[in-house]
Design a protein around this motif. Structure first.
Motif: not given
Length: 771
Positions: A76-104
């Motif tokens: 919600n924060f990013l949608n309101l800020r409305d950047p031209d692009v979001v760039c996600l750095q993905h590594e399973y271990g830095i997100f919560g959930g089963q094998r980092g599934s919360f990032i979805i």
């Protein structure tokens, strides 16, 4: 040169957090601004601890990695800020959930262009890892890999179109090609030959093999000094302290090379690290296996023009090809010693390697990396569907309702240093009835799965240790059976427990063996698991056959080559199938003449066994039985879950009892529905799991909540007069098992908009989303 972009947001860990992704995210932000200082480059930082970090001003939003609700807030924060692009750095271990599934949860709700950079790409992913990576690729406008092998894996394993993949190498500092000798004063290594390994220290780095190689190297070059630079990885330190580092100290002293090795036990700032790299004659990465698609430390070293000796992990194979370095076999200290000694004996050969490495990496300097990312961001923005005006707010009717937070307060209240107490009087543990294996097995499953969702909560290891210890004490080696009931005074009340309780114990031990995080607990679970298997051959009860099947499925997740367990699993599955084939009719698709308790565990076991053994007939039978159960247990008028009641059950020749409805029926139906989804990929099963979960939250025959937000317990059942207000172990564990199962769906299904109807206002203030 100014770009066409006005603003960019990066998601990832960020300095001062000590991890490779944090360093990369900071480097990428700096490289973007070096190319275009007019860009507004903001950071959404991932936190792995409750107190967070003292971030610089560019960090505009923080996510506690184990709090699911904060991922939606970040979107919600990013949608309101409305950047031209979001760039996600993905590594399973830095997100919560089963094998980092919360990032979805975040990515699925973004309305702006997304570019995902993959820091880990697995050649042979687990099913949940495959689903997460595949979904991230589908939801991203472009994806970035840092090696040719990464492109190959995404294309061949994850079926990502080549047109969506961009290769942008890991950035390197732009440093001059210098002779190391004049720089050695700064690291107190005058007149010495410096061999360097740097990066966060953990057992997978293989430093012990380099230490084993030192005596042979020192024999011919006594002036060698081996620098091991870097703090112990924070997660490794949390789990095992400094055990690995201390073992390396001891090893070096035993081998007589203590004077030839120095450990710098701290996380270095970039400028200080570059000074040490420039002073090194040889850089070594003795990693233990090939499965590393990118190594930032290797990129830094090769980019500085170092002579590199490495084991052949994937990134090293690419970076050191064509005479840019030397590769040695994994876990081979003699080969390490030979190659390093050769390079020390022949300085010109060493200089030739250095020059080749340096020239190869010039296109990878940070500014060039930033330029390539900006080009890619512009492409992603151009191809993303344009939203005119301010992004629409999510109204209540448009929003997916949030899940209740995972709160283990009542579970902890019901648990003492012996185990979990069976019953409660209202919300107070009732000591009169003591303990049982049934509930401690259920509790071990819950604690293990909760820890898989939230690996940073070490208190969960204490809970699982308590429940595992109870099962260990319950098992009688002489009889090969578990006792079930224990008095509050810790006296066993029987010599042999029920077949059901034995089956549940095997199930729980299999879950710990397949999903546990603590090596000692996993090892004990494996031993008990195997000790308890022989008794299963003589069991007559169908549920006592079904429960172990579920445990074997979990066990084989990590022990796939165990033929004995596979054979027993197949045998038990066939016995269960035979019972259905012999008794079931078109109108009564059941294995006996009455529907009673934990009913959905039987088709779940058929599905689980069929999926593991690739027995399509067994899977088909499991689906048919579960469809029949669904029809019986969904209210025909309102569509909510209405399980078979225990005041009369459901005999073949009679009618279904409406009450009392028990929480374990909802838990069984949820797990069976998810297993059916895994077998068929049909979304209707996820909808059914959601419907069954909503039974706890008031979508039931009495329109009363069974889950108590205040106590975090679950009431013992739905009765004709309302609810049973006691909140015992079985009901609370059934609810928690259900909630954890629904949480694990986040990121693991194609569409979860129907999961789950829950009132966000009922969330307990201060409670985390994951234990």
């Amino acid at each position: 040169m100014p770009s066409q972009l006005k603003s960019v947001a990066l998601i990832g860990s960020y300095l001062p957090r000590q991890c490779g992704i944090a360093t990369f995210t900071a480097d990428l932000a700096a490289a973007i601004l070096e190319n275009d200082p007019t860009i507004d480059c903001s950071i959404v930082a991932m936190n792995d601890r409750a107190e967070g970090y003292e971030y610089p001003d560019e960090v505009q939003f923080q996510i506690s990695q184990d709090k699911l609700s904060e991922y939606r807030l970040a979107a919600n924060f990013l949608n309101l800020r409305d950047p031209d692009v979001v760039c996600l750095q993905h590594e399973y271990g830095i997100f919560g959930g089963q094998r980092g599934s919360f990032i979805i949860e975040l990515v699925r709700n973004l309305k702006v262009p997304l570019v995902t950079t993959f820091h880990t790409i697995l050649k042979d992913p687990l099913p949940e890892e495959l689903k997460i990576t595949t979904q991230l690729c589908e939801l991203s406008d472009r994806v970035v890999v840092m090696s040719e092998r990464g492109t190959e894996f995404l294309r061949d394993t994850y079926q990502v179109p080549a047109s969506k993949i961009a290769l942008i190498h890991h950035g390197i500092p732009d440093v001059p090609f210098l002779d190391p000798d004049p720089l050695k004063k700064k690291v107190a290594a005058d007149d010495q030959i410096v061999i360097l390994t740097f990066g966060l220290l953990s057992p997978g780095k293989g430093i012990e093999y380099m230490i084993d190689a030192l005596p042979e190297i020192v024999d011919s070059h006594p002036e060698v000094l081996y620098l091991v630079v870097g703090a112990t990885h924070p997660h490794c330190k949390a789990e095992s302290g400094e055990d690995y580092r201390l073992s390396l100290h001891h090893r070096a002293k035993e081998l007589g090379v203590g004077d030839n090795i120095v450990f710098h036990d701290r996380f270095l700032e970039r400028d200080e690290l570059l000074e040490i790299i420039r002073a090194a004659d040889i850089y070594v990465t003795p990693y233990l296996n090939e499965a590393q698609i990118v190594s930032g430390t290797l990129a830094y070293a090769v980019g500085a023009g170092k002579a590199v000796v490495s084991t052949p992990y994937w990134h090293a194979q690419e970076m050191l090809a064509d005479g840019r370095g030397r590769l040695v076999p994994f876990k081979d200290h003699q080969a390490l010693a030979h190659e390093i000694t050769q390079l020390l004996d022949y300085p010109e050969e060493r200089r030739k390697l250095r020059r080749a490495a340096y020239e190869y990496t010039r296109p990878m300097v940070m500014k060039q990396m930033g330029y390539h990312y900006l080009e890619l961001f512009s492409q992603a923005k151009a191809r993303h569907p344009r939203v005119i005006g301010v992004p629409a707010l999510n109204t209540l009717s448009a929003q997916e309702q949030r899940l209740p937070q995972i709160n283990l307060n009542h579970l902890r209240l019901m648990t003492d240093d012996t185990g979990i107490i069976q019953h409660a009087r209202f919300t107070v543990p009732n000591r009169a009835h003591g303990y049982c294996v049934d509930d401690n097995a259920r509790a071990l499953i819950v604690a293990t799965r909760a820890n898989d969702l939230n690996r940073s909560d070490t208190s969960l290891l204490g809970l699982s240790s308590t429940y595992l210890s109870f099962l260990d004490n319950a098992f009688d080696q002489e009889t090969g059976r578990f006792r079930n009931f224990m008095s509050y005074e810790r006296k066993w009340l029987e010599s042999i427990g029920s077949e059901d309780s034995h089956g549940r114990a095997v199930w729980a031990l299999g879950v710990m063996a397949g999903w546990g995080q603590n090596p000692g607990q996993v090892e004990l679970a494996i031993r008990l698991f195997h000790d308890a298997l022989p008794a299963l051959e003589g069991f007559a009860d169908s549920r006592a056959i079904a429960f172990p099947i579920l445990g074997m499925q979990a066990y084989l997740r990590r022990n796939d080559d165990d033929r004995e367990v596979r054979s027993l699993l197949e045998s038990l599955g066939n016995r269960l199938r035979d019972r259905f084939r012999q008794f079931a009719t078109k109108d009564w698709q059941w294995h006996e003449a009455e529907l009673t308790y934990d009913n959905a565990r039987l088709p779940e076991a058929l599905l689980a066994c069929g999926r593991v053994t690739e027995d399509h007939d067994m899977v088909s039978l499991g689906i048919d039985v579960l469809e029949w159960l669904k029809d019986i247990q969904l209210d025909p008028a309102d569509g909510w879950f209405a399980p078979v009641g225990n005041q009369g059950w459901f005999p073949k020749s009679g009618s279904k009892a409406q009450y009392d409805q028990q929480p374990l029926e909802a838990a069984a139906m949820i797990d069976a529905s998810i297993e059916a989804y895994e077998c068929t990929q049909r979304e209707e099963w996820i909808q059914l799991a959601s419907t069954c979960f909503n039974w706890y939250l008031g979508k039931n025959d009495q329109q009363i909540q069974l889950y108590d937000y205040a106590s975090a317990g679950c009431r013992d059942g739905l009765t004709r007069d309302g609810v049973n207000e006691n909140q015992g172990a079985e009901s609370t564990l059934s609810y928690l098992c259900s909630l954890l199962a629904i949480y694990n769906l986040r990121g693991l299904t194609a569409n979860h908009n129907h999961v789950v109807e829950a009132d966000a206002d009922h969330h307990l203030a201060g409670q985390s989303d994951a234990a």
